[in-house]
Design a protein around this motif. Structure first.
Motif, PDB file in Angstrom:
ATOM      1  N   GLY A  41      -8.591   2.854   6.630  1.00 32.26           N
ATOM      2  CA  GLY A  41      -8.406   3.051   5.198  1.00 32.26           C
ATOM      3  C   GLY A  41      -9.621   2.706   4.377  1.00 32.26           C
ATOM      4  O   GLY A  41     -10.611   2.191   4.869  1.00 32.26           O
ATOM      5  N   GLY A  42      -9.513   3.003   3.103  1.00 37.01           N
ATOM      6  CA  GLY A  42     -10.598   2.703   2.195  1.00 37.01           C
ATOM      7  C   GLY A  42     -10.098   2.582   0.781  1.00 37.01           C
ATOM      8  O   GLY A  42      -8.957   2.885   0.476  1.00 37.01           O
ATOM      9  N   GLY A  43     -10.975   2.153  -0.072  1.00 37.55           N
ATOM     10  CA  GLY A  43     -10.652   2.001  -1.486  1.00 37.55           C
ATOM     11  C   GLY A  43     -10.413   0.554  -1.854  1.00 37.55           C
ATOM     12  O   GLY A  43     -10.083  -0.272  -1.009  1.00 37.55           O
ATOM     13  N   GLU A  85       0.840  -1.202   0.000  1.00 36.54           N
ATOM     14  CA  GLU A  85       0.000   0.000   0.000  1.00 36.54           C
ATOM     15  C   GLU A  85       0.871   1.246   0.000  1.00 36.54           C
ATOM     16  O   GLU A  85       1.747   1.393   0.847  1.00 36.54           O
ATOM     17  CB  GLU A  85      -0.893  -0.005   1.238  1.00 36.54           C
ATOM     18  CG  GLU A  85      -1.831   1.172   1.329  1.00 36.54           C
ATOM     19  CD  GLU A  85      -2.716   1.096   2.557  1.00 36.54           C
ATOM     20  OE1 GLU A  85      -2.949   2.161   3.162  1.00 36.54           O
ATOM     21  OE2 GLU A  85      -3.171  -0.001   2.938  1.00 36.54           O
ATOM     22  N   HIS A  95      -4.228   6.100   4.911  1.00 36.45           N
ATOM     23  CA  HIS A  95      -4.560   4.681   4.757  1.00 36.45           C
ATOM     24  C   HIS A  95      -5.430   4.412   3.538  1.00 36.45           C
ATOM     25  O   HIS A  95      -6.006   3.344   3.420  1.00 36.45           O
ATOM     26  CB  HIS A  95      -5.285   4.188   6.012  1.00 36.45           C
ATOM     27  CG  HIS A  95      -4.464   4.301   7.255  1.00 36.45           C
ATOM     28  ND1 HIS A  95      -3.336   3.539   7.469  1.00 36.45           N
ATOM     29  CD2 HIS A  95      -4.590   5.087   8.337  1.00 36.45           C
ATOM     30  CE1 HIS A  95      -2.821   3.851   8.640  1.00 36.45           C
ATOM     31  NE2 HIS A  95      -3.558   4.793   9.180  1.00 36.45           N
ATOM     32  N   SER A  96      -5.562   5.380   2.650  1.00 40.42           N
ATOM     33  CA  SER A  96      -6.425   5.209   1.488  1.00 40.42           C
ATOM     34  C   SER A  96      -5.673   5.337   0.173  1.00 40.42           C
ATOM     35  O   SER A  96      -6.272   5.587  -0.867  1.00 40.42           O
ATOM     36  CB  SER A  96      -7.565   6.238   1.534  1.00 40.42           C
ATOM     37  OG  SER A  96      -8.364   6.022   2.673  1.00 40.42           O
ATOM     38  N   ARG A 103      -6.549  -3.851   4.194  1.00 42.70           N
ATOM     39  CA  ARG A 103      -6.514  -2.409   4.467  1.00 42.70           C
ATOM     40  C   ARG A 103      -6.584  -2.175   5.964  1.00 42.70           C
ATOM     41  O   ARG A 103      -7.251  -2.916   6.685  1.00 42.70           O
ATOM     42  CB  ARG A 103      -7.713  -1.702   3.836  1.00 42.70           C
ATOM     43  CG  ARG A 103      -7.618  -1.528   2.367  1.00 42.70           C
ATOM     44  CD  ARG A 103      -7.255  -0.112   2.061  1.00 42.70           C
ATOM     45  NE  ARG A 103      -7.322   0.127   0.630  1.00 42.70           N
ATOM     46  CZ  ARG A 103      -6.557   1.007   0.037  1.00 42.70           C
ATOM     47  NH1 ARG A 103      -5.695   1.708   0.705  1.00 42.70           N
ATOM     48  NH2 ARG A 103      -6.646   1.190  -1.250  1.00 42.70           N
TER      49      ARG A 103
END
Length: 105
Positions: free
Chosen positions: A77-79, A9, A15-16, A73
């Motif tokens: 976070g996201g995505g 990541e 976190h996204s 994640r």
């Protein structure tokens, strides 16, 4: 070391940032990994966000093994997580799923 399926990541957006699951290759020393035409070197002192950095750009990355529950994640976070098509079958074995959840991948 033989290639291994890992979670990667980019931490430039908390976190996204963009995230991937795919095979990485390791240097002989194990201090550098190679993924997606990038060389990521282990930070001597892991930061708050990352544990590796791109040797060309300096951007931090979080690199870890995949989680059995499929939730790689961080909780903040996201995505969607991009997954390399060459690693899908190995990933599904590692997490003991039969199909990918399209909400996450």
């Amino acid at each position: 070391m033989k290639p291994k399926v890992m979670y990667i990541e980019n931490k430039f957006r908390d976190h996204s940032g963009p995230a991937w699951i795919g095979f990485v290759e390791f240097s002989k020393s194990g201090q550098t990994i190679y993924f997606n035409n990038k060389a990521l070197k282990k930070l001597k002192v892991p930061g708050i966000w990352g544990n590796y950095f791109d040797i060309e750009t300096g951007e931090e990355y979080w690199v870890s093994g995949v989680k059995k529950d499929g939730r790689d994640r961080h909780r903040f976070g996201g995505g969607k997580i991009m997954i390399d098509k060459n690693s899908v079958s190995e990933y599904l074995k590692l997490v003991d799923f039969t199909v990918l959840d399209e909400k996450h991948f």
